[in-house]
Write a protein that holds these residues in place. Structure first.
Motif, PDB file in Angstrom:
ATOM      1  N   ALA A   9      -4.147  -5.607  -8.907  1.00 44.55           N
ATOM      2  CA  ALA A   9      -2.845  -5.097  -8.469  1.00 44.55           C
ATOM      3  C   ALA A   9      -2.595  -3.697  -9.020  1.00 44.55           C
ATOM      4  O   ALA A   9      -2.082  -2.826  -8.306  1.00 44.55           O
ATOM      5  CB  ALA A   9      -1.733  -6.048  -8.905  1.00 44.55           C
ATOM      6  N   LEU A  10      -2.957  -3.457 -10.273  1.00 42.03           N
ATOM      7  CA  LEU A  10      -2.780  -2.119 -10.858  1.00 42.03           C
ATOM      8  C   LEU A  10      -3.625  -1.075 -10.140  1.00 42.03           C
ATOM      9  O   LEU A  10      -3.146   0.010  -9.798  1.00 42.03           O
ATOM     10  CB  LEU A  10      -3.127  -2.138 -12.343  1.00 42.03           C
ATOM     11  CG  LEU A  10      -2.135  -2.818 -13.263  1.00 42.03           C
ATOM     12  CD1 LEU A  10      -2.697  -2.905 -14.680  1.00 42.03           C
ATOM     13  CD2 LEU A  10      -0.821  -2.067 -13.260  1.00 42.03           C
ATOM     14  N   VAL A  11      -4.882  -1.414  -9.904  1.00 41.28           N
ATOM     15  CA  VAL A  11      -5.782  -0.474  -9.228  1.00 41.28           C
ATOM     16  C   VAL A  11      -5.298  -0.189  -7.810  1.00 41.28           C
ATOM     17  O   VAL A  11      -5.231   0.969  -7.378  1.00 41.28           O
ATOM     18  CB  VAL A  11      -7.227  -1.011  -9.226  1.00 41.28           C
ATOM     19  CG1 VAL A  11      -8.119  -0.185  -8.321  1.00 41.28           C
ATOM     20  CG2 VAL A  11      -7.779  -1.028 -10.639  1.00 41.28           C
ATOM     21  N   SER A  12      -4.946  -1.236  -7.078  1.00 43.43           N
ATOM     22  CA  SER A  12      -4.506  -1.007  -5.696  1.00 43.43           C
ATOM     23  C   SER A  12      -3.154  -0.294  -5.648  1.00 43.43           C
ATOM     24  O   SER A  12      -2.909   0.502  -4.744  1.00 43.43           O
ATOM     25  CB  SER A  12      -4.465  -2.309  -4.908  1.00 43.43           C
ATOM     26  OG  SER A  12      -3.458  -3.151  -5.389  1.00 43.43           O
ATOM     27  N   THR A  13      -2.282  -0.545  -6.617  1.00 46.14           N
ATOM     28  CA  THR A  13      -1.004   0.170  -6.664  1.00 46.14           C
ATOM     29  C   THR A  13      -1.245   1.660  -6.859  1.00 46.14           C
ATOM     30  O   THR A  13      -0.646   2.495  -6.171  1.00 46.14           O
ATOM     31  CB  THR A  13      -0.111  -0.387  -7.790  1.00 46.14           C
ATOM     32  OG1 THR A  13       0.227  -1.734  -7.475  1.00 46.14           O
ATOM     33  CG2 THR A  13       1.160   0.417  -7.936  1.00 46.14           C
ATOM     34  N   LEU A  14      -2.121   2.003  -7.779  1.00 45.27           N
ATOM     35  CA  LEU A  14      -2.423   3.420  -8.014  1.00 45.27           C
ATOM     36  C   LEU A  14      -3.036   4.081  -6.780  1.00 45.27           C
ATOM     37  O   LEU A  14      -2.661   5.199  -6.422  1.00 45.27           O
ATOM     38  CB  LEU A  14      -3.351   3.573  -9.216  1.00 45.27           C
ATOM     39  CG  LEU A  14      -2.732   3.262 -10.561  1.00 45.27           C
ATOM     40  CD1 LEU A  14      -3.783   3.327 -11.661  1.00 45.27           C
ATOM     41  CD2 LEU A  14      -1.591   4.220 -10.862  1.00 45.27           C
ATOM     42  N   THR A  15      -3.966   3.385  -6.124  1.00 46.12           N
ATOM     43  CA  THR A  15      -4.583   3.986  -4.946  1.00 46.12           C
ATOM     44  C   THR A  15      -3.589   4.112  -3.789  1.00 46.12           C
ATOM     45  O   THR A  15      -3.638   5.087  -3.038  1.00 46.12           O
ATOM     46  CB  THR A  15      -5.821   3.192  -4.490  1.00 46.12           C
ATOM     47  OG1 THR A  15      -5.451   1.845  -4.215  1.00 46.12           O
ATOM     48  CG2 THR A  15      -6.904   3.230  -5.548  1.00 46.12           C
ATOM     49  N   LYS A  16      -2.681   3.161  -3.668  1.00 42.54           N
ATOM     50  CA  LYS A  16      -1.662   3.256  -2.617  1.00 42.54           C
ATOM     51  C   LYS A  16      -0.686   4.396  -2.907  1.00 42.54           C
ATOM     52  O   LYS A  16      -0.260   5.102  -1.985  1.00 42.54           O
ATOM     53  CB  LYS A  16      -0.918   1.936  -2.461  1.00 42.54           C
ATOM     54  CG  LYS A  16      -1.769   0.858  -1.827  1.00 42.54           C
ATOM     55  CD  LYS A  16      -1.046  -0.462  -1.766  1.00 42.54           C
ATOM     56  CE  LYS A  16      -1.928  -1.525  -1.161  1.00 42.54           C
ATOM     57  NZ  LYS A  16      -1.218  -2.783  -0.947  1.00 42.54           N
ATOM     58  N   LEU A  17      -0.324   4.584  -4.164  1.00 43.73           N
ATOM     59  CA  LEU A  17       0.555   5.695  -4.527  1.00 43.73           C
ATOM     60  C   LEU A  17      -0.099   7.033  -4.195  1.00 43.73           C
ATOM     61  O   LEU A  17       0.531   7.923  -3.612  1.00 43.73           O
ATOM     62  CB  LEU A  17       0.915   5.643  -6.009  1.00 43.73           C
ATOM     63  CG  LEU A  17       1.877   4.549  -6.435  1.00 43.73           C
ATOM     64  CD1 LEU A  17       1.957   4.488  -7.954  1.00 43.73           C
ATOM     65  CD2 LEU A  17       3.246   4.776  -5.834  1.00 43.73           C
ATOM     66  N   VAL A  18      -1.366   7.172  -4.554  1.00 44.92           N
ATOM     67  CA  VAL A  18      -2.089   8.421  -4.285  1.00 44.92           C
ATOM     68  C   VAL A  18      -2.232   8.645  -2.787  1.00 44.92           C
ATOM     69  O   VAL A  18      -2.024   9.758  -2.287  1.00 44.92           O
ATOM     70  CB  VAL A  18      -3.462   8.405  -4.988  1.00 44.92           C
ATOM     71  CG1 VAL A  18      -4.331   9.559  -4.525  1.00 44.92           C
ATOM     72  CG2 VAL A  18      -3.285   8.446  -6.493  1.00 44.92           C
ATOM     73  N   THR A  19      -2.562   7.592  -2.061  1.00 48.62           N
ATOM     74  CA  THR A  19      -2.725   7.707  -0.608  1.00 48.62           C
ATOM     75  C   THR A  19      -1.425   8.112   0.074  1.00 48.62           C
ATOM     76  O   THR A  19      -1.399   9.014   0.916  1.00 48.62           O
ATOM     77  CB  THR A  19      -3.233   6.383  -0.018  1.00 48.62           C
ATOM     78  OG1 THR A  19      -4.474   6.057  -0.624  1.00 48.62           O
ATOM     79  CG2 THR A  19      -3.394   6.468   1.480  1.00 48.62           C
ATOM     80  N   GLY A  20      -0.334   7.450  -0.283  1.00 50.40           N
ATOM     81  CA  GLY A  20       0.960   7.788   0.308  1.00 50.40           C
ATOM     82  C   GLY A  20       1.395   9.201  -0.037  1.00 50.40           C
ATOM     83  O   GLY A  20       1.900   9.930   0.810  1.00 50.40           O
ATOM     84  N   TYR A  21       1.192   9.594  -1.284  1.00 51.04           N
ATOM     85  CA  TYR A  21       1.555  10.940  -1.723  1.00 51.04           C
ATOM     86  C   TYR A  21       0.746  11.986  -0.960  1.00 51.04           C
ATOM     87  O   TYR A  21       1.281  12.959  -0.453  1.00 51.04           O
ATOM     88  CB  TYR A  21       1.318  11.075  -3.228  1.00 51.04           C
ATOM     89  CG  TYR A  21       1.881  12.340  -3.807  1.00 51.04           C
ATOM     90  CD1 TYR A  21       3.180  12.378  -4.288  1.00 51.04           C
ATOM     91  CD2 TYR A  21       1.118  13.496  -3.880  1.00 51.04           C
ATOM     92  CE1 TYR A  21       3.706  13.534  -4.823  1.00 51.04           C
ATOM     93  CE2 TYR A  21       1.632  14.656  -4.404  1.00 51.04           C
ATOM     94  CZ  TYR A  21       2.927  14.680  -4.879  1.00 51.04           C
ATOM     95  OH  TYR A  21       3.444  15.838  -5.403  1.00 51.04           O
ATOM     96  N   TYR A  22      -0.554  11.756  -0.863  1.00 53.85           N
ATOM     97  CA  TYR A  22      -1.435  12.702  -0.180  1.00 53.85           C
ATOM     98  C   TYR A  22      -1.090  12.820   1.306  1.00 53.85           C
ATOM     99  O   TYR A  22      -0.993  13.927   1.843  1.00 53.85           O
ATOM    100  CB  TYR A  22      -2.894  12.271  -0.354  1.00 53.85           C
ATOM    101  CG  TYR A  22      -3.876  13.143   0.378  1.00 53.85           C
ATOM    102  CD1 TYR A  22      -4.195  14.404  -0.104  1.00 53.85           C
ATOM    103  CD2 TYR A  22      -4.476  12.717   1.556  1.00 53.85           C
ATOM    104  CE1 TYR A  22      -5.095  15.206   0.573  1.00 53.85           C
ATOM    105  CE2 TYR A  22      -5.373  13.506   2.235  1.00 53.85           C
ATOM    106  CZ  TYR A  22      -5.680  14.756   1.736  1.00 53.85           C
ATOM    107  OH  TYR A  22      -6.561  15.552   2.413  1.00 53.85           O
TER     108      TYR A  22
END
Length: 97
Positions: A9-22
């Protein structure tokens, strides 16, 4: 299983945050909107629960079902909380800038 689910969950949360931001940055959205876009992705797109269900039904890996269910539950609970808490954070950052 709970520890592994939290790590996933932590890893996917971070990747989703980066993806949405980008993606929001490429669309010309302001920084506050970029943060909101990343947060909005947290509880979304959990197709892995379907894949895990298929694997469990096929009998290939019986531990996959509880892992996927715990992972999805964590993200489903954390997503709305993060969306609620992002606005005060965005406001505080904007005031400092």
């Amino acid at each position: 299983m709970a520890g592994l689910a939290v790590l996933l969950a932590l890893v996917s949360t971070l990747t989703k945050l980066v993806t949405g931001y980008y993606a929001a940055r490429r669309a010309g959205i302001a920084p506050a909107g970029r943060a909101r876009a990343g947060i909005a992705l947290i509880p979304r797109g959990e197709f892995n629960i379907v894949i895990a269900g298929l694997a469990v039904a096929a009998g290939t890996h019986p531990d996959l079902g509880p892992l996927a269910a715990t992972y999805v539950l964590i993200l489903a609970a954390f997503g709305p909380l993060a969306a609620r808490l992002i606005q005060p954070l965005v406001t505080a950052i904007a005031e400092r800038a």
